[in-house]
Design a protein around this motif. Structure first.
Motif, PDB file in Angstrom:
ATOM      1  N   GLY A  96      53.442   0.798  23.078  1.00 23.45           N
ATOM      2  CA  GLY A  96      53.526   1.180  21.670  1.00 23.45           C
ATOM      3  C   GLY A  96      52.255   0.854  20.898  1.00 23.45           C
ATOM      4  N   LYS A  97      52.400   0.713  19.599  1.00 23.54           N
ATOM      5  CA  LYS A  97      51.242   0.466  18.748  1.00 23.54           C
ATOM      6  C   LYS A  97      50.845  -1.011  18.766  1.00 23.54           C
ATOM      7  N   GLY A  98      49.522  -1.216  18.666  1.00 23.58           N
ATOM      8  CA  GLY A  98      49.012  -2.577  18.699  1.00 23.58           C
ATOM      9  C   GLY A  98      48.031  -2.834  17.583  1.00 23.58           C
ATOM     10  N   VAL A  99      46.854  -3.374  17.909  1.00 28.65           N
ATOM     11  CA  VAL A  99      45.831  -3.707  16.919  1.00 28.65           C
ATOM     12  C   VAL A  99      45.492  -2.478  16.082  1.00 28.65           C
ATOM     13  N   GLY A 100      45.425  -2.662  14.758  1.00 23.53           N
ATOM     14  CA  GLY A 100      45.089  -1.562  13.860  1.00 23.53           C
ATOM     15  C   GLY A 100      46.194  -0.537  13.718  1.00 23.53           C
ATOM     16  N   ASN A 101      47.412  -0.900  14.168  1.00 24.47           N
ATOM     17  CA  ASN A 101      48.553   0.028  14.137  1.00 24.47           C
ATOM     18  C   ASN A 101      48.253   1.302  14.927  1.00 24.47           C
ATOM     19  N   GLU A 102      47.452   1.157  15.997  1.00 20.19           N
ATOM     20  CA  GLU A 102      47.119   2.280  16.861  1.00 20.19           C
ATOM     21  C   GLU A 102      47.628   2.009  18.277  1.00 20.19           C
ATOM     22  N   VAL A 103      47.731   3.065  19.063  1.00 17.40           N
ATOM     23  CA  VAL A 103      48.145   2.940  20.456  1.00 17.40           C
ATOM     24  C   VAL A 103      46.914   2.549  21.266  1.00 17.40           C
ATOM     25  N   GLN A 104      46.879   1.309  21.690  1.00 20.31           N
ATOM     26  CA  GLN A 104      45.695   0.760  22.340  1.00 20.31           C
ATOM     27  C   GLN A 104      45.800   0.893  23.860  1.00 20.31           C
ATOM     28  N   LEU A 105      44.759   1.405  24.480  1.00 16.26           N
ATOM     29  CA  LEU A 105      44.708   1.482  25.933  1.00 16.26           C
ATOM     30  C   LEU A 105      44.799   0.089  26.552  1.00 16.26           C
ATOM     31  N   THR A 106      44.188  -0.880  25.902  1.00 14.98           N
ATOM     32  CA  THR A 106      44.194  -2.254  26.417  1.00 14.98           C
ATOM     33  C   THR A 106      45.608  -2.766  26.629  1.00 14.98           C
ATOM     34  N   ASP A 107      46.514  -2.457  25.702  1.00 13.77           N
ATOM     35  CA  ASP A 107      47.899  -2.923  25.839  1.00 13.77           C
ATOM     36  C   ASP A 107      48.574  -2.267  27.033  1.00 13.77           C
ATOM     37  N   GLY A 108      48.265  -1.008  27.282  1.00  6.99           N
ATOM     38  CA  GLY A 108      48.796  -0.334  28.461  1.00  6.99           C
ATOM     39  C   GLY A 108      48.270  -0.951  29.747  1.00  6.99           C
ATOM     40  N   ILE A 109      46.990  -1.326  29.745  1.00  7.62           N
ATOM     41  CA  ILE A 109      46.392  -1.973  30.924  1.00  7.62           C
ATOM     42  C   ILE A 109      47.089  -3.307  31.198  1.00  7.62           C
ATOM     43  N   ARG A 110      47.383  -4.059  30.151  1.00  2.00           N
ATOM     44  CA  ARG A 110      48.055  -5.349  30.337  1.00  2.00           C
ATOM     45  C   ARG A 110      49.426  -5.166  30.991  1.00  2.00           C
ATOM     46  N   LEU A 111      50.163  -4.148  30.537  1.00  2.00           N
ATOM     47  CA  LEU A 111      51.477  -3.886  31.132  1.00  2.00           C
ATOM     48  C   LEU A 111      51.357  -3.428  32.583  1.00  2.00           C
ATOM     49  N   LEU A 112      50.410  -2.549  32.852  1.00  2.00           N
ATOM     50  CA  LEU A 112      50.216  -2.074  34.219  1.00  2.00           C
ATOM     51  C   LEU A 112      49.870  -3.232  35.147  1.00  2.00           C
ATOM     52  N   ASN A 113      49.127  -4.185  34.619  1.00  2.00           N
ATOM     53  CA  ASN A 113      48.697  -5.334  35.418  1.00  2.00           C
ATOM     54  C   ASN A 113      49.869  -6.225  35.832  1.00  2.00           C
ATOM     55  N   GLU A 114      51.005  -6.075  35.152  1.00  2.00           N
ATOM     56  CA  GLU A 114      52.194  -6.848  35.520  1.00  2.00           C
ATOM     57  C   GLU A 114      52.850  -6.324  36.789  1.00  2.00           C
ATOM     58  N   SER A 115      52.603  -5.045  37.107  1.00  2.00           N
ATOM     59  CA  SER A 115      53.255  -4.442  38.273  1.00  2.00           C
ATOM     60  C   SER A 115      52.276  -4.014  39.363  1.00  2.00           C
ATOM     61  N   GLN A 116      51.003  -3.881  39.023  1.00  2.00           N
ATOM     62  CA  GLN A 116      49.986  -3.475  39.985  1.00  2.00           C
ATOM     63  C   GLN A 116      48.732  -4.326  39.799  1.00  2.00           C
ATOM     64  N   THR A 117      48.052  -4.614  40.876  1.00  2.00           N
ATOM     65  CA  THR A 117      46.753  -5.270  40.766  1.00  2.00           C
ATOM     66  C   THR A 117      45.761  -4.305  40.125  1.00  2.00           C
ATOM     67  N   ILE A 118      44.989  -4.794  39.193  1.00  2.00           N
ATOM     68  CA  ILE A 118      43.915  -4.015  38.574  1.00  2.00           C
ATOM     69  C   ILE A 118      42.608  -4.759  38.816  1.00  2.00           C
ATOM     70  N   TYR A 119      41.558  -4.010  39.107  1.00  2.00           N
ATOM     71  CA  TYR A 119      40.252  -4.599  39.332  1.00  2.00           C
ATOM     72  C   TYR A 119      39.316  -4.303  38.164  1.00  2.00           C
ATOM     73  N   ALA A 120      38.418  -5.233  37.911  1.00  2.00           N
ATOM     74  CA  ALA A 120      37.352  -5.043  36.913  1.00  2.00           C
ATOM     75  C   ALA A 120      36.026  -5.139  37.655  1.00  2.00           C
ATOM     76  N   TYR A 121      35.187  -4.141  37.473  1.00  2.00           N
ATOM     77  CA  TYR A 121      33.954  -4.038  38.250  1.00  2.00           C
ATOM     78  C   TYR A 121      32.734  -4.096  37.332  1.00  2.00           C
ATOM     79  N   GLU A 122      31.838  -5.055  37.610  1.00  2.00           N
ATOM     80  CA  GLU A 122      30.573  -5.125  36.875  1.00  2.00           C
ATOM     81  C   GLU A 122      29.634  -4.067  37.451  1.00  2.00           C
ATOM     82  N   PHE A 123      29.584  -2.930  36.762  1.00  2.00           N
ATOM     83  CA  PHE A 123      28.859  -1.771  37.277  1.00  2.00           C
ATOM     84  C   PHE A 123      27.353  -2.028  37.340  1.00  2.00           C
ATOM     85  N   LYS A 124      26.687  -1.230  38.155  1.00  2.02           N
ATOM     86  CA  LYS A 124      25.231  -1.271  38.245  1.00  2.02           C
ATOM     87  C   LYS A 124      24.663  -0.170  37.346  1.00  2.02           C
ATOM     88  N   GLY A 125      23.707  -0.518  36.506  1.00  2.00           N
ATOM     89  CA  GLY A 125      23.094   0.478  35.647  1.00  2.00           C
ATOM     90  C   GLY A 125      22.823  -0.047  34.253  1.00  2.00           C
TER      91      GLY A 125
END
Length: 293
Positions: free
Chosen positions: A220-249
């Motif tokens: 649902g809605k989060g910071v700024g009363n907007e639908v934040q992708l970050t909140d969706g990522i947090r929920l997904l992380n509860e059921s699936q492993t998520i990786y964060a990659y320090e990209f080259k460039g």
């Protein structure tokens, strides 16, 4: 399953670049002679993406026109026998399959991504934000897809963020898993610097499994009363492993005025026709500034 589809959200109002963005989409601001948005689309193509969904909003018609055929211009260039420019214009309109979906209200990045759910279906997909230009021999999105192919999990691009900028990013907490690759433990949207879990921030490149759609809706809605992708990522992380990659460039945040200027200067210095003149001008400016001190 291979990552062949990408979403590029482009519905933001571009308030940081007013008044220019009152009539021009911020994504169409030029880096010398090429719009920011073209660099993003080209990164997707060079990463193996075959199908691009652009999420637009009111006042964004210039994006559609740019990637469309331009018969009058092509006819004019043909009559002038300007074959180089004619090829350039025609190449732009035949880069890749592009589809447009309108986000009727600016309700946040998560909402923009949800607009493309029916088109994505049950496939993994990439997300590229139009503010970021990332320069590297291997495109940033290709780096994420490479990690996705290896581990089969959603992967987000991250980099170290200056302390004073932490409140402008989603900041991760992660455990180093492999070279430049973290297992995501948490991500916080735009924290106060003193509350940030690290100095590693998510930037505008992602590869997701399709389960992210249900997580965005559930959050649902989060910071700024907007639908934040970050909140969706947090929920997904509860059921699936998520990786964060320090990209080259090297990343240019063209949604920031200083980042935009840096991009113009650096791209000019990479241009064989401009480099010497720009260097000479920069030397003159530096000498002038020094003499005034």
């Amino acid at each position: 399953m291979n990552v062949k589809k990408a979403i590029i959200p482009a519905a933001g109002l571009g308030t940081r670049f007013l008044p220019a963005t009152k009539s021009m989409p911020k994504e169409m601001l030029p880096i010398i002679d090429t719009p920011v948005f073209q660099y993003v689309v080209e990164e997707a193509i060079e990463s193996g993406i075959e199908d691009i969904i652009i999420i637009t909003g009111r006042g964004k018609r210039a994006i559609e026109d740019y990637f469309d055929d331009s018969p009058e211009l092509e006819m004019h260039l043909a009559k002038k026998h300007n074959t180089d420019l004619l090829k350039l214009v025609r190449d732009i309109s035949s880069l890749v399959d592009i589809h447009y979906i309108r986000q009727k209200e600016p309700l946040g990045l998560g909402d923009a991504i949800l607009r493309a759910e029916k088109h994505i279906g049950n496939e993994p997909f990439a997300v590229l934000l139009g503010d970021d230009i990332i320069v590297n021999d291997k495109p940033c999105t290709a780096q994420l897809i490479e990690n996705f192919d290896k581990y089969g999990r959603s992967t987000i691009a991250v980099e170290e963020v200056p302390y004073e900028k932490l409140s402008s990013y989603g900041i991760i907490k992660g455990k180093l898993f492999d070279d430049s690759l973290y297992v995501l433990e948490d991500i916080v949207e735009k924290p106060a610097p003193e509350d940030a879990p690290s100095k590693i921030g998510a930037i505008g490149r992602y590869v997701f499994t399709p389960e992210i759609f249900d997580c965005i809706k559930a959050a649902g809605k989060g910071v700024g009363n907007e639908v934040q992708l970050t909140d969706g990522i947090r929920l997904l992380n509860e059921s699936q492993t998520i990786y964060a990659y320090e990209f080259k460039g090297t990343r240019y945040d063209t949604g920031d005025k200083l980042g935009y200027v840096k991009a113009i200067v650096d791209f000019a210095l990479r241009n064989d026709f401009l480099r010497d003149d720009v260097l000479e001008y920069l030397k003159l400016v530096t000498a002038s500034e020094t003499s005034l001190e």
